[in-house]
Design a protein around this motif. Structure first.
Motif, short mmCIF file in Angstrom:
data_model
loop_
_atom_site.label_atom_id
_atom_site.label_comp_id
_atom_site.label_asym_id
_atom_site.label_seq_id
_atom_site.Cartn_x
_atom_site.Cartn_y
_atom_site.Cartn_z
N ILE A 102 33.15 61.87 128.61
CA ILE A 102 31.82 61.24 128.55
C ILE A 102 30.85 62.16 129.29
O ILE A 102 31.09 62.51 130.46
CB ILE A 102 31.84 59.84 129.24
N ALA A 103 29.77 62.53 128.60
CA ALA A 103 28.81 63.45 129.23
C ALA A 103 27.94 62.71 130.24
O ALA A 103 27.42 61.62 129.96
CB ALA A 103 27.94 64.09 128.16
N LEU A 104 27.79 63.33 131.42
CA LEU A 104 26.86 62.80 132.44
C LEU A 104 25.53 63.52 132.28
O LEU A 104 24.48 63.00 132.65
CB LEU A 104 27.44 63.02 133.84
N ALA A 154 21.32 63.38 113.91
CA ALA A 154 20.32 62.89 114.85
C ALA A 154 19.82 64.02 115.76
O ALA A 154 18.62 64.14 116.00
CB ALA A 154 20.89 61.74 115.68
N MET A 155 20.75 64.87 116.21
CA MET A 155 20.27 65.94 117.11
C MET A 155 19.41 66.94 116.37
O MET A 155 18.41 67.42 116.89
CB MET A 155 21.36 66.57 117.95
N GLN A 156 19.76 67.20 115.12
CA GLN A 156 18.98 68.17 114.35
C GLN A 156 17.57 67.64 114.09
O GLN A 156 16.59 68.36 114.25
CB GLN A 156 19.72 68.47 113.03
N GLN A 188 24.58 56.41 128.21
CA GLN A 188 24.64 55.93 126.81
C GLN A 188 24.66 57.13 125.88
O GLN A 188 23.90 58.09 126.08
CB GLN A 188 23.40 55.07 126.52
N ASP A 189 25.55 57.10 124.89
CA ASP A 189 25.63 58.22 123.93
C ASP A 189 24.98 57.83 122.61
O ASP A 189 24.08 56.98 122.60
CB ASP A 189 27.09 58.66 123.81
N ALA A 190 25.45 58.42 121.52
CA ALA A 190 24.82 58.15 120.23
C ALA A 190 25.34 56.84 119.64
O ALA A 190 26.00 56.81 118.59
CB ALA A 190 25.07 59.33 119.29
N LYS A 229 23.87 65.31 128.92
CA LYS A 229 24.24 65.34 127.49
C LYS A 229 24.00 66.68 126.81
O LYS A 229 23.09 67.42 127.17
CB LYS A 229 23.44 64.28 126.73
N TYR A 230 24.81 66.87 125.77
CA TYR A 230 24.61 67.96 124.80
C TYR A 230 23.76 67.36 123.69
O TYR A 230 24.18 66.42 123.02
CB TYR A 230 26.00 68.38 124.31
N TRP A 231 22.54 67.85 123.55
CA TRP A 231 21.67 67.30 122.51
C TRP A 231 20.80 68.42 121.94
O TRP A 231 19.78 68.78 122.51
CB TRP A 231 20.81 66.14 123.06
N SER A 252 24.65 59.98 112.12
CA SER A 252 25.62 60.75 112.90
C SER A 252 24.90 61.51 114.01
O SER A 252 23.71 61.83 113.89
CB SER A 252 26.34 61.74 112.00
N SER A 253 25.64 61.82 115.08
CA SER A 253 25.01 62.56 116.18
C SER A 253 24.57 63.94 115.69
O SER A 253 23.55 64.47 116.12
CB SER A 253 25.94 62.66 117.39
N ARG A 254 25.33 64.46 114.74
CA ARG A 254 25.00 65.78 114.18
C ARG A 254 23.60 65.77 113.54
O ARG A 254 22.75 66.59 113.85
CB ARG A 254 26.07 66.12 113.13
N GLY A 273 35.14 72.46 115.64
CA GLY A 273 35.39 71.18 114.98
C GLY A 273 34.31 70.17 115.32
O GLY A 273 33.73 69.52 114.46
N SER A 274 34.00 70.05 116.61
CA SER A 274 32.96 69.13 117.07
C SER A 274 32.49 69.66 118.43
O SER A 274 33.33 69.95 119.29
CB SER A 274 33.57 67.73 117.22
N GLY A 275 31.19 69.82 118.60
CA GLY A 275 30.67 70.48 119.80
C GLY A 275 31.29 69.96 121.09
O GLY A 275 31.91 70.72 121.86
N SER A 276 31.18 68.65 121.32
CA SER A 276 31.61 68.10 122.60
C SER A 276 33.13 68.17 122.80
O SER A 276 33.62 67.96 123.90
CB SER A 276 31.12 66.66 122.74
N ALA A 277 33.88 68.51 121.73
CA ALA A 277 35.34 68.65 121.86
C ALA A 277 35.70 69.78 122.82
O ALA A 277 36.77 69.76 123.43
CB ALA A 277 35.96 68.91 120.49
N CYS A 278 34.81 70.75 122.99
CA CYS A 278 35.15 71.89 123.87
C CYS A 278 35.24 71.45 125.33
O CYS A 278 35.73 72.21 126.16
CB CYS A 278 34.16 73.03 123.69
N ARG A 279 34.78 70.22 125.64
CA ARG A 279 34.90 69.72 127.03
C ARG A 279 36.15 68.87 127.23
O ARG A 279 36.38 68.38 128.33
CB ARG A 279 33.65 68.88 127.39
N SER A 280 36.94 68.64 126.14
CA SER A 280 38.09 67.72 126.25
C SER A 280 39.42 68.42 126.51
O SER A 280 40.46 67.82 126.34
CB SER A 280 38.20 66.85 124.98
#
Ligand code: PMV
Length: 337
Positions: free
Chosen positions: A33-35, A214-216, A301-303, A37-39, A210-212, A157-164
């Motif tokens: 969970i991002a404290l 929405a961020m764009q 809160q996330d997407a 965020k990547y946006w 999707s967050s993808r 695969g998914s941006g935030s996956a690199c933090r997992s």
């Protein structure tokens, strides 16, 4: 120069096997969970972010993935014990990712994946999913890639996956290289016994956008977005300071402010993006009332409409009394990460 995902994968795997060396493999990766965020992306193909972000992993909540080499013309995907159609969005994304690793002498896999978190709960299951997948592929192919290299693969695969790929706090440095080789997770080796997160899940519906996407849309249409990089820079510094000093109020207030600022940039996009629901607002007001009454509790809160609460173990009882439906998680169990 713009790079493709396949070029990056070839670069990383240049000294590694392109064929499975074992028949099966399995791996687990935690939800993060991002404290901060990547946006916003600077490269849509490679999921390269415009800014850094910082997360915390949820121990024991994540994705378990089992891979088995099969003699079949296509992959088989089993999610939480159900075989799913390869035409579904989930399967298409997964197969497209595996295709990036396939060479002429190809192979197919049965992928069994189970999730500890409620499905479609807005809990970044794709982040733990892609990181568990690259960990399992490493085993199956007997690669000897570092966690940093696996983090780069998971990001594709998914941006935030690199933090997992790590437990505990993780910084995703944005990097400046066009091939993204400097854009990956970095573990922050600090534990914080007693720190807790509570999940407030309001419903199980899939998100409206999707967050993808929405961020764009935010990056291209929101006038407020230009203030976001400066906010992130300040928030990352504050979070790092809060972690070093174990200053809970600094951690919580920075995370809450960061999440609300991200949602403000989305609200000012056009067409507007609003993930917040009336349940979200009611819960936010409850958090603010508790704080006004002297209980240190914050949210992020996330997407999606759901909230993740941050609090310390000594306040767990009073917080669960106020939010009986809360799923609460010790972030550093038995002083371990
Ligand atoms: O990695 P994606 O494309 O699922 O985007 C994640 C976006 C947020 O969850 C809203 C923020 C974050 O940093 O996790």
């Amino acid at each position: 120069m713009n790079f493709t995902k396949r070029q990056i994968i070839q670069q990383i795997l240049s000294q590694q096997s392109d064929q499975p060396r074992l028949d099966q493999a399995q791996a687990f990766a935690p939800v993060n969970i991002a404290l901060c965020k990547y946006w916003g992306k600077r490269d849509i193909e490679l999921n390269l972010p415009l800014t850094a972000s910082l997360s915390i992993a949820l121990p024991n909540y994540g994705t378990h993935t089992q891979l088995q080499v099969i003699d079949a013309p296509a992959d088989r995907i089993i999610v939480n014990d159900h075989l799913i159609d390869n035409e579904t969005e989930f399967a298409t994304k997964l197969i497209a990712f595996l295709d990036l690793f396939r060479t002429e002498k190809t192979w197919h896999l049965e992928i069994q994946t189970t999730s500890d978190v409620p499905i479609a709960a807005g809990l970044a299951s794709s982040a733990s999913g892609f990181s568990a997948l690259v960990l399992a592929l490493q085993q199956l192919f007997q690669w000897n890639l570092s966690l940093t290299e696996l983090s780069i693969l998971a990001r594709l695969g998914s941006g935030s996956a690199c933090r997992s790929l790590w437990p505990g706090f993780v910084l995703w440095q944005a990097g400046i290289a066009t091939d993204g080789m400097d854009s990956h997770g970095i573990a922050i080796e600090k534990k914080w016994p007693g720190l807790m997160m509570g999940l407030l899940i309001f419903h199980q519906e899939a998100k409206s956008i999707s967050s993808r996407d929405a961020m764009q849309r935010t990056v291209t249409t929101s006038q407020l977005y230009c203030s976001w990089p400066a906010q992130v820079e300040q928030d990352i510094q504050q979070l790092q300071q809060a972690i070093t000093l174990q200053d809970f109020n600094l951690l919580g207030s920075t995370a809450e402010h960061n999440a609300l600022s991200m949602h403000a940039t989305m609200m000012s996009a056009w067409p507007p993006i609003i993930y917040t629901s009336s349940s979200t607002l009611t819960a936010m007001q409850k958090v603010w009332s508790l704080r006004a009454a002297g209980i240190p509790v914050y949210f992020t809160q996330d997407a999606g409409p759901h909230l993740k609460l941050l609090f310390m173990r000594e306040h767990a009882n009073i917080i669960t009394n106020n939010f009986p439906e809360l799923i609460h998680i010790e972030l550093f169990q038995n002083n371990q990460s």
